[in-house]
Design a protein around this motif. Structure first.
Motif, PDB file in Angstrom:
ATOM      1  N   GLU A  71       1.018  -1.157   0.218  1.00 44.54           N
ATOM      2  CA  GLU A  71       0.024   0.068  -0.105  1.00 44.54           C
ATOM      3  C   GLU A  71       0.784   1.221  -0.112  1.00 44.54           C
ATOM      4  O   GLU A  71       0.658   2.264  -0.698  1.00 44.54           O
ATOM      5  CB  GLU A  71      -0.992  -0.064   1.319  1.00 44.54           C
ATOM      6  CG  GLU A  71      -2.368  -0.894   0.955  1.00 44.54           C
ATOM      7  CD  GLU A  71      -2.802  -1.013   2.492  1.00 44.54           C
ATOM      8  OE1 GLU A  71      -2.537  -0.800   3.531  1.00 44.54           O
ATOM      9  OE2 GLU A  71      -3.992  -1.610   2.288  1.00 44.54           O
ATOM     10  N   HIS A  72       1.958   1.425   0.705  1.00 40.93           N
ATOM     11  CA  HIS A  72       2.887   2.401   0.833  1.00 40.93           C
ATOM     12  C   HIS A  72       3.644   2.583  -0.544  1.00 40.93           C
ATOM     13  O   HIS A  72       3.607   3.593  -0.934  1.00 40.93           O
ATOM     14  CB  HIS A  72       3.938   2.425   1.933  1.00 40.93           C
ATOM     15  CG  HIS A  72       4.861   3.305   2.042  1.00 40.93           C
ATOM     16  ND1 HIS A  72       4.439   4.414   2.659  1.00 40.93           N
ATOM     17  CD2 HIS A  72       6.116   3.522   1.498  1.00 40.93           C
ATOM     18  CE1 HIS A  72       5.475   5.528   2.595  1.00 40.93           C
ATOM     19  NE2 HIS A  72       6.694   4.670   1.844  1.00 40.93           N
ATOM     20  N   ALA A  73       3.970   1.559  -1.078  1.00 36.52           N
ATOM     21  CA  ALA A  73       4.578   1.520  -2.360  1.00 36.52           C
ATOM     22  C   ALA A  73       3.565   2.161  -3.379  1.00 36.52           C
ATOM     23  O   ALA A  73       3.863   2.925  -4.337  1.00 36.52           O
ATOM     24  CB  ALA A  73       4.969   0.145  -2.855  1.00 36.52           C
ATOM     25  N   LEU A  74       2.316   1.866  -3.556  1.00 38.68           N
ATOM     26  CA  LEU A  74       1.280   2.557  -4.212  1.00 38.68           C
ATOM     27  C   LEU A  74       1.150   3.746  -4.315  1.00 38.68           C
ATOM     28  O   LEU A  74       0.991   4.537  -5.493  1.00 38.68           O
ATOM     29  CB  LEU A  74      -0.181   1.454  -3.921  1.00 38.68           C
ATOM     30  CG  LEU A  74      -1.204   2.105  -4.881  1.00 38.68           C
ATOM     31  CD1 LEU A  74      -0.959   1.548  -6.348  1.00 38.68           C
ATOM     32  CD2 LEU A  74      -2.530   1.037  -4.521  1.00 38.68           C
ATOM     33  N   ARG A  75       1.224   4.251  -3.120  1.00 38.54           N
ATOM     34  CA  ARG A  75       0.903   5.766  -2.792  1.00 38.54           C
ATOM     35  C   ARG A  75       1.981   6.601  -3.123  1.00 38.54           C
ATOM     36  O   ARG A  75       2.124   7.734  -3.257  1.00 38.54           O
ATOM     37  CB  ARG A  75       0.319   5.993  -1.317  1.00 38.54           C
ATOM     38  CG  ARG A  75      -0.985   5.478  -1.151  1.00 38.54           C
ATOM     39  CD  ARG A  75      -1.481   6.025   0.343  1.00 38.54           C
ATOM     40  NE  ARG A  75      -0.591   5.475   1.454  1.00 38.54           N
ATOM     41  CZ  ARG A  75      -0.907   4.149   2.201  1.00 38.54           C
ATOM     42  NH1 ARG A  75      -2.188   3.635   1.733  1.00 38.54           N
ATOM     43  NH2 ARG A  75      -0.329   3.848   3.110  1.00 38.54           N
ATOM     44  N   CYS A  76       3.154   5.985  -3.103  1.00 41.10           N
ATOM     45  CA  CYS A  76       4.543   6.548  -2.994  1.00 41.10           C
ATOM     46  C   CYS A  76       4.814   7.074  -4.493  1.00 41.10           C
ATOM     47  O   CYS A  76       4.711   6.461  -5.366  1.00 41.10           O
ATOM     48  CB  CYS A  76       5.673   5.804  -2.459  1.00 41.10           C
ATOM     49  SG  CYS A  76       7.293   6.583  -2.366  1.00 41.10           S
ATOM     50  N   SER A  85       7.689   7.842  -5.714  1.00 40.56           N
ATOM     51  CA  SER A  85       8.976   7.454  -6.220  1.00 40.56           C
ATOM     52  C   SER A  85       8.639   6.030  -6.994  1.00 40.56           C
ATOM     53  O   SER A  85       7.965   5.181  -6.416  1.00 40.56           O
ATOM     54  CB  SER A  85      10.034   6.788  -5.039  1.00 40.56           C
ATOM     55  OG  SER A  85      10.323   7.951  -4.308  1.00 40.56           O
ATOM     56  N   HIS A  86       9.181   6.041  -8.231  1.00 37.49           N
ATOM     57  CA  HIS A  86       9.007   4.855  -9.021  1.00 37.49           C
ATOM     58  C   HIS A  86       9.744   3.805  -8.641  1.00 37.49           C
ATOM     59  O   HIS A  86       9.579   2.507  -8.824  1.00 37.49           O
ATOM     60  CB  HIS A  86       9.207   5.259 -10.513  1.00 37.49           C
ATOM     61  CG  HIS A  86       8.300   6.072 -11.106  1.00 37.49           C
ATOM     62  ND1 HIS A  86       6.987   5.439 -11.464  1.00 37.49           N
ATOM     63  CD2 HIS A  86       7.935   7.304 -11.400  1.00 37.49           C
ATOM     64  CE1 HIS A  86       6.187   6.560 -11.796  1.00 37.49           C
ATOM     65  NE2 HIS A  86       6.898   7.680 -11.864  1.00 37.49           N
ATOM     66  N   ASP A  87      10.887   4.046  -8.029  1.00 39.60           N
ATOM     67  CA  ASP A  87      11.922   2.994  -7.352  1.00 39.60           C
ATOM     68  C   ASP A  87      11.617   3.226  -5.828  1.00 39.60           C
ATOM     69  O   ASP A  87      11.905   4.107  -5.178  1.00 39.60           O
ATOM     70  CB  ASP A  87      13.505   3.269  -7.665  1.00 39.60           C
ATOM     71  CG  ASP A  87      14.258   2.477  -6.944  1.00 39.60           C
ATOM     72  OD1 ASP A  87      13.902   1.857  -6.113  1.00 39.60           O
ATOM     73  OD2 ASP A  87      15.609   2.539  -7.250  1.00 39.60           O
ATOM     74  N   ILE A  88      10.961   2.398  -5.313  1.00 41.56           N
ATOM     75  CA  ILE A  88      10.571   2.405  -3.863  1.00 41.56           C
ATOM     76  C   ILE A  88      11.693   2.458  -2.898  1.00 41.56           C
ATOM     77  O   ILE A  88      11.572   3.167  -1.951  1.00 41.56           O
ATOM     78  CB  ILE A  88       9.546   1.145  -3.493  1.00 41.56           C
ATOM     79  CG1 ILE A  88       8.876   1.121  -2.268  1.00 41.56           C
ATOM     80  CG2 ILE A  88      10.238  -0.001  -3.564  1.00 41.56           C
ATOM     81  CD1 ILE A  88       7.889   2.573  -1.975  1.00 41.56           C
ATOM     82  N   THR A  89      12.815   2.120  -3.294  1.00 39.59           N
ATOM     83  CA  THR A  89      13.818   2.002  -2.469  1.00 39.59           C
ATOM     84  C   THR A  89      14.447   3.549  -2.250  1.00 39.59           C
ATOM     85  O   THR A  89      15.393   3.640  -1.483  1.00 39.59           O
ATOM     86  CB  THR A  89      15.079   1.145  -2.801  1.00 39.59           C
ATOM     87  OG1 THR A  89      15.609   1.589  -4.297  1.00 39.59           O
ATOM     88  CG2 THR A  89      14.703  -0.221  -3.023  1.00 39.59           C
ATOM     89  N   THR A  90      14.009   4.506  -3.105  1.00 36.05           N
ATOM     90  CA  THR A  90      14.662   5.732  -2.776  1.00 36.05           C
ATOM     91  C   THR A  90      13.278   6.677  -2.004  1.00 36.05           C
ATOM     92  O   THR A  90      13.986   7.867  -1.725  1.00 36.05           O
ATOM     93  CB  THR A  90      14.752   6.588  -4.360  1.00 36.05           C
ATOM     94  OG1 THR A  90      13.430   6.599  -5.089  1.00 36.05           O
ATOM     95  CG2 THR A  90      15.775   5.864  -5.273  1.00 36.05           C
ATOM     96  N   ASP A  96       3.419  12.488   6.626  1.00 32.04           N
ATOM     97  CA  ASP A  96       4.670  12.503   6.838  1.00 32.04           C
ATOM     98  C   ASP A  96       5.653  13.545   5.994  1.00 32.04           C
ATOM     99  O   ASP A  96       5.713  13.341   4.867  1.00 32.04           O
ATOM    100  CB  ASP A  96       5.551  11.042   6.924  1.00 32.04           C
ATOM    101  CG  ASP A  96       6.678  10.896   7.486  1.00 32.04           C
ATOM    102  OD1 ASP A  96       7.432  12.079   7.594  1.00 32.04           O
ATOM    103  OD2 ASP A  96       7.400   9.887   7.923  1.00 32.04           O
ATOM    104  N   ALA A  97       6.367  14.527   6.611  1.00 30.66           N
ATOM    105  CA  ALA A  97       6.993  15.381   5.872  1.00 30.66           C
ATOM    106  C   ALA A  97       8.291  14.663   4.893  1.00 30.66           C
ATOM    107  O   ALA A  97       8.468  15.295   3.949  1.00 30.66           O
ATOM    108  CB  ALA A  97       7.661  16.400   6.708  1.00 30.66           C
ATOM    109  N   SER A  98       8.804  13.691   5.509  1.00 26.64           N
ATOM    110  CA  SER A  98       9.737  13.150   4.740  1.00 26.64           C
ATOM    111  C   SER A  98       9.507  12.021   3.670  1.00 26.64           C
ATOM    112  O   SER A  98      10.242  11.529   3.157  1.00 26.64           O
ATOM    113  CB  SER A  98      11.026  12.622   5.843  1.00 26.64           C
ATOM    114  OG  SER A  98      10.245  11.260   6.444  1.00 26.64           O
ATOM    115  N   SER A  99       8.265  11.931   3.798  1.00 23.72           N
ATOM    116  CA  SER A  99       7.777  10.806   2.699  1.00 23.72           C
ATOM    117  C   SER A  99       7.544  11.396   1.366  1.00 23.72           C
ATOM    118  O   SER A  99       7.142  12.470   1.260  1.00 23.72           O
ATOM    119  CB  SER A  99       6.312  10.213   3.236  1.00 23.72           C
ATOM    120  OG  SER A  99       5.877   9.418   2.614  1.00 23.72           O
ATOM    121  N   THR A 100       7.691  10.507   0.567  1.00 27.74           N
ATOM    122  CA  THR A 100       7.398  10.846  -1.023  1.00 27.74           C
ATOM    123  C   THR A 100       5.674  10.434  -1.245  1.00 27.74           C
ATOM    124  O   THR A 100       5.476  10.419  -2.474  1.00 27.74           O
ATOM    125  CB  THR A 100       8.274  10.466  -1.945  1.00 27.74           C
ATOM    126  OG1 THR A 100       8.166   9.016  -1.805  1.00 27.74           O
ATOM    127  CG2 THR A 100       9.445  11.063  -1.914  1.00 27.74           C
TER     128      THR A 100
END
Length: 160
Positions: free
Chosen positions: A103-108, A110-115, A143-147
């Motif tokens: 779910e986090h990866a879906l909302r993020c 970043s195309h590369d979740i590791t970034t 979260d301010a640091s989240s993409t």
């Protein structure tokens, strides 16, 4: 229902190769009747046992555990089932963590979740051996640091 199926028909009913039913018979999990020519015949009770074995295997039970489950005389039946329930609980918790990560990866964004900074923070804890996917904490969109891009992007992503 009064079944009297050949090994091929019984195996096909459960999408199994016939050698699997023979193996289960060798292990004592099945005891099909034999016709006059010595061919296996699977009745209703056999089909129920096959269904129990198939379902139990899908749930992660070993054939040895299933043997105990199907043996009404097995003194360790409750212990084996309690251990299996504990294992299911661990696996379900792992699946829940995987669901939250997905779910986090879906909302993020970043195309590369590791970034993704939030994902990296979680993984840094896991890699260091100090975290376990923040079990009780679902991903936070603010979260301010989240993409993370929030629900709007999630809806846009699911529309693609």
């Amino acid at each position: 229902m009064k079944s009297n199926l050949s090994i091929g028909d019984a195996a096909a009913r459960f999408s199994l190769p016939t050698h699997v039913l023979r193996h289960w018979e060798d292990m004592g999990l099945l005891t099909p009747a034999r016709d006059g020519g010595g061919r296996r015949r699977y009745g209703d009770d056999d089909l129920v046992r096959i269904g129990v074995i198939v379902r139990s295997r899908s749930a992660g039970m070993s054939l040895e555990q299933i043997g105990v489950l199907l043996d009404e005389q097995a003194p360790e039946r409750h212990r084996v089932l309690e251990e299996h329930l504990a294992d299911l609980g661990r696996r379900m918790a792992d699946m829940e963590r995987s669901r939250r990560m997905t779910e986090h990866a879906l909302r993020c964004r970043s195309h590369d979740i590791t970034t993704c900074p939030r994902f990296r923070a979680i993984m840094d804890e896991v890699v260091a051996g100090t975290g376990s996917w923040r079990d009780a904490e679902p991903p936070v969109d603010s979260d301010a640091s989240s993409t993370d891009s929030g629900a709007g992007s999630r809806e846009a992503a699911s529309a693609r």
